[in-house]
Design an enzyme around this catalytic site. Structure first.
Site, PDB file in Angstrom:
ATOM      1  CD1 TRP A 130       1.364  -5.719  -2.439  1.00 37.73           C
ATOM      2  CD2 TRP A 130       1.064  -3.662  -1.250  1.00 37.73           C
ATOM      3  NE1 TRP A 130       2.606  -4.667  -2.628  1.00 37.73           N
ATOM      4  CE2 TRP A 130       2.121  -3.511  -1.753  1.00 37.73           C
ATOM      5  CE3 TRP A 130       0.813  -2.693  -0.399  1.00 37.73           C
ATOM      6  CZ2 TRP A 130       3.102  -2.539  -1.968  1.00 37.73           C
ATOM      7  CZ3 TRP A 130       1.349  -1.592  -0.251  1.00 37.73           C
ATOM      8  CH2 TRP A 130       2.604  -1.414  -1.077  1.00 37.73           C
ATOM      9  CG  ASP A 210      -4.409  -0.158  -1.544  1.00 37.38           C
ATOM     10  OD1 ASP A 210      -4.040   0.722  -2.291  1.00 37.38           O
ATOM     11  OD2 ASP A 210      -3.393  -0.976  -1.142  1.00 37.38           O
ATOM     12  CE  LYS A 245       1.101  -0.596  -8.958  1.00 38.13           C
ATOM     13  NZ  LYS A 245       1.313  -0.080  -7.484  1.00 38.13           N
TER      14      LYS A 245
END
Length: 395
Positions: A130, A210, A245
């Site tokens: 990311w 993560d 999310k």
């Protein structure tokens, strides 16, 4: 005093948003922005979230601070969601939750904690990863390195990854994606997680996991396999979790830093230091998003509604992945892009070159990041035929 300050390029994805808005092509497709979209291209508010907010509005009696670690009720539901109901880590009181402003805030807390408490330790991230990882850790003063993750043929390079991990200096930090790897969509199998665990343990590395997409890959518990494996078999693990999310509350900035220590006493020592890091960063986290999550997960009825909605979102994405490959079959490209169906989560490393991405944008109004990363949630059964035809035209 500001005369020397130079303008820097804007965020590439934000630039895509603006370009997409201005595009007059009636068939244009947005595959760039990293949020979930339904079949109509909207990012909806989940039913469970709306019901939880209604209850909060009715019952809320204060807007006071919630403390540097956040609301205890939030930690009470996040820890078992991430580490598992009946987790031996939780039973031993080895884990601590600190509510944060999104998963990004949790990553910055982790970065500052490492910089202050583990001086001299570098951090290693996957190549690619990311993009914000590349900014967060150096901004905290950490030296960042990369280990291989995807090869030249757009496949998971696990051998390269494992070989690189074996060479990392003892005691360094290695960032791992728990599931739905961003940006590639390539995830580790259970057997591969076991091999990573063995190397991490042998090299005395500190894993920072993560966990931004729990529930978007295979399921809430299935996606947590690697996290729980590490936490239950290592003395020390750092986990950053996000509710953006899986609860669809992107703008509420709701995340969590979970620290796992060797025992309860060391956990309290670590927790006290994390509180200082949070205090120095933003004092207290925003309360509303955490309250929504807490309200849902403390209610069996709302939890059932939320789980059903999350399953619908996950199944839609996984179905679209398979349908995308199927749509390319008439053009003889289904094998070339078969990896899209094998990947998980919202994102796919399609293998499209920057030049092909440029042509898709300029000639067909199809927008994605130049690395070829596409947001699969931007696919729909209406735009797949057009998308497949366009991809065939640039291949």
């Amino acid at each position: 005093m500001f005369e020397h300050i130079e303008r820097v390029p804007g965020d590439a994805i934000l630039g895509l948003i603006e370009a997409f808005k201005k595009d007059t092509n009636p068939q244009k497709v947005d595959l760039g922005v990293g949020v979930y979209k339904d079949a109509q291209g909207n990012t909806p508010v989940m039913r469970a979230v709306k019901e939880a907010e209604a209850l909060l509005l009715k019952n809320e009696i204060t807007k006071t601070y919630i403390g540097s670690h956040g609301a205890p009720s939030y930690g009470e539901v996040i820890l078992p969601m991430v580490l598992g109901e009946g987790s031996p880590v939780l039973e031993a009181k080895r884990a601590s939750a600190t509510q944060s402003p999104g998963g990004t805030g949790a990553l910055r807390l982790a970065a500052d904690f490492i910089a202050h408490q583990l001086p001299g330790k570098d951090i290693w991230v996957s190549d690619p990863t990311w993009p914000n990882h590349l900014g967060i850790f150096p901004a905290a003063g950490l030296t960042l390195h990369k280990y291989p993750y995807v090869d030249a043929d757009n496949r998971l390079d696990f051998d390269g990854m494992l070989g690189a991990l074996m060479t990392i200096p003892e005691g360094d930090v290695v960032l791992l994606h728990a599931c739905c790897h961003n940006p590639t969509g390539f995830d580790l199998s259970r057997e591969q997680w076991q091999q990573v665990l063995e190397v991490v343990r042998e090299r005395s590395l500190l894993p920072l996991i993560d966990f931004a997409y729990q529930g978007f890959g295979e399921g809430l518990d299935e996606d947590a396999y690697g996290v729980r494996l590490m936490a239950e078999n290592l003395d020390e693990v750092i986990i950053t979790s996000s509710c953006s999310k899986n609860f669809g509350i992107y703008c509420e900035r709701t995340g969590c830093l979970i620290m796992v220590a060797k025992n309860a006493e060391q956990m309290e020592n670590v927790r006290s230091q994390v509180a200082i890091v949070a205090r120095e960063n933003y004092s207290n986290p925003p309360a509303h998003g955490g309250a929504i999550v807490s309200e849902i997960l403390h209610s069996a009825e709302l939890t059932a509604v939320w789980r059903e909605e999350l399953t619908e979102m996950r199944d839609r994405i996984n179905t679209l992945r398979r349908d995308f490959v199927e749509a390319l079959k008439p053009y003889g490209l289904d094998q070339k892009y078969a990896c899209v169906a094998e990947q998980r989560g919202m994102f796919s490393y399609t293998g499209l070159t920057p030049e092909q991405v440029d042509r898709l944008r300029d000639e067909f109004g199809i927008y994605m990041v130049r690395s070829g990363r596409a947001n699969v949630a931007g696919f729909s059964h209406e735009n797949l035929p057009y998308l497949a035809k366009a991809i065939a035209a640039v291949n």
